[in-house]
Enzyme design. Structure first.
Site, short mmCIF file in Angstrom:
data_model
loop_
_atom_site.label_atom_id
_atom_site.label_comp_id
_atom_site.label_asym_id
_atom_site.label_seq_id
_atom_site.Cartn_x
_atom_site.Cartn_y
_atom_site.Cartn_z
CG ASP A 43 5.88 2.36 4.24
OD1 ASP A 43 6.40 1.24 4.35
OD2 ASP A 43 5.00 2.62 3.40
NE ARG A 171 -0.60 1.35 -0.78
CZ ARG A 171 -1.18 0.36 -1.43
NH1 ARG A 171 -2.50 0.34 -1.58
NH2 ARG A 171 -0.46 -0.62 -1.95
#
Length: 472
Positions: A43, A171
């Site tokens: 990511d 998250r």
């Protein structure tokens, strides 16, 4: 600095030094896409422009090209194309992030950079499923005055600070400011396995209170991660990477999806989510994040990869590294539609190689920008490296590999498509082992990795204008 940090620094230095010694011998390293020095990348995190310099952090596992403990690697750039590696910014070295520095965002304010992220902890003192039990998803803050050196980490929230109907999966904080209030969105999974987004507020960037949720009228996947919220023109965009979509059209898409909802109303009070639309229809695209540049552009960058996908692979694993980022893209509105285009900085790296009408052939070009305009009657076929076809027939645009064996150009990929009434222009950005295709001025985008033994371009588009520019 504790002993764990010192050891992680030493081990990372060894891995990166060994990787650098092999760099010139590696076949598929990209020219202008951001890649890990060695090991695994996923990511994008903390994307921002800070005092004129672009910063891109990334989830990074330097010790294993197939993943492992996550930390944040760090690159900077003056143009979002030529990236300079700055080393690891954040190591998993505290009790609240010891099993991974997971995804998060950057807030730039008053000459400081604030990084918010999820500290991952997986307990090992019992039998856990790590969904409803055994996992900590801690919200953490760390700041910097120069964008290079970061101070002490501060744990802001833990599982008990989130609503009690949620699983342990909370998250990926994304933070922004409106007037005198700071807002944070986080992705979540409920105990009923329904995906949603949480909204928190703060007056000081440190003390956060849960405010509300964003959810679809009917359950839509079991987890919404990597949330993002921003405005383009008069359109409010809520972006989320959704896990758990099944049946119908989703059976012909990726394992997980990355897309957006147009929002009517106000996410803080009364709102309605529009249809979920994909950011990218290709094979390799997940966990996008956006930021606003100092000149007012909304830039989108994604991981050019796909988690939990056994159908295809990447041939770079054998060389000790895996994955890259997409080319940074500008998000804009055209005829009421959300579109994407390559950043304008790319134009300064291009050298026109060939122009033609109707057809074009070229060999040995690895990094290029191919533009096909004024397509007539929706008829064209583009073949890249002989095995990757871009074509339009019967109202369907396809990105298709002719051979889906894992040892071929596709490394196991087969076909992705979108239904559209017409195709008038195509733009193809290729870079050694990646291809990004922008259809109809970026109304639809397709991204994929590929691994040619021989590079070639063959365009058949009767009546169209074709331009090939090499990217230096």
């Amino acid at each position: 600095m504790n002993a764990l940090t010192r050891d992680l620094i030493k081990l990372t230095d060894i891995a990166e030094t060994q990787g650098a010694e092999k760099e010139e011998k590696l076949l598929f390293r990209e020219h202008f896409h951001l890649m890990p020095p060695v090991g695994w990348l996923n990511d994008p995190n903390g994307l921002c422009q800070f005092e004129g310099v672009y910063h891109a952090f990334f989830q990074y596992s330097p010790f294993d090209a197939e993943g492992g403990v996550k930390m944040w690697g760090h690159y900077i750039s003056d143009n979002m194309l030529d990236w300079k590696y700055q080393g690891v910014a954040l190591y998993p070295d505290q009790p609240f992030d010891c099993h991974g520095v997971y995804s998060g965002s950057a807030l730039v304010e008053d000459g400081k950079m604030y990084l918010y992220y999820t500290g991952n902890v997986k307990l090992e003192d019992g039998e856990y499923d790590y969904i409803r039990t055994g996992r900590e998803g801690n919200t953490v803050l760390v700041s910097s005055e120069d964008g290079i050196y970061f101070g002490h980490k501060k744990q802001l929230m833990r599982n008990t600070d989130y609503p009690d109907d949620l699983t342990c999966h909370v998250r990926d904080p994304k933070v922004w400011k409106e007037q005198d209030t700071y807002y944070m969105v986080q992705g979540a999974r409920t105990k009923e396995d329904v995906g949603q987004i949480l909204i928190f507020t703060s007056k000081d960037k440190v003390n956060w209170k849960f405010k509300s949720r964003i959810e679809s009228k009917e359950p839509f996947g079991y987890m919404w991660e990597c949330p993002d919220y921003f405005t383009i023109g008069d359109k409010k965009i809520l972006s989320a990477s959704v896990q758990g979509l099944e049946g119908g059209i989703w059976e012909e898409r990726n394992v997980y999806q990355s897309g957006y909802f147009e929002v009517e109303g106000d996410i803080l009070s009364s709102y309605k989510l529009g249809e979920y639309k994909l950011w990218d229809y290709g094979f390799d695209y997940y966990a996008p994040q956006s930021f606003e540049t100092e000149d007012g552009r909304r830039i989108h960058i994604s991981w050019m990869g796909m988690p939990d996908c056994e159908a295809y692979t990447n041939l770079t694993i054998a060389d000790g590294w895996q994955h890259c980022f997409t080319l940074p893209r500008e998000i804009y509105v055209k005829d009421g539609k959300i579109c994407q285009r390559p950043i304008r900085e790319l134009d300064y790296k291009e050298v026109i190689t060939k122009t033609a009408e109707n057809k074009l052939q070229a060999d040995s070009c690895k990094a290029y920008d191919l533009k096909i305009d004024k397509i007539q009657n929706n008829q064209f076929c583009i073949a890249l490296a002989e095995e990757l076809l871009l074509e339009y027939t019967d109202g369907r645009f396809r990105m298709r590999f002719t051979d889906n064996r894992k040892t071929c150009v596709s490394a196991g990929r087969d076909c992705r498509y979108v239904e559209t009434d017409e195709v008038t222009n195509i733009r193809v950005i290729a870079d050694v082992s990646s291809v990004e295709v922008f259809v109809n001025d970026g109304e639809y985008v397709f991204s994929t990795r590929y691994y040619p033994e021989k590079y070639s371009i063959n365009v058949q588009a009767e009546g169209a204008d074709i331009c090939l520019a090499e990217i230096k």
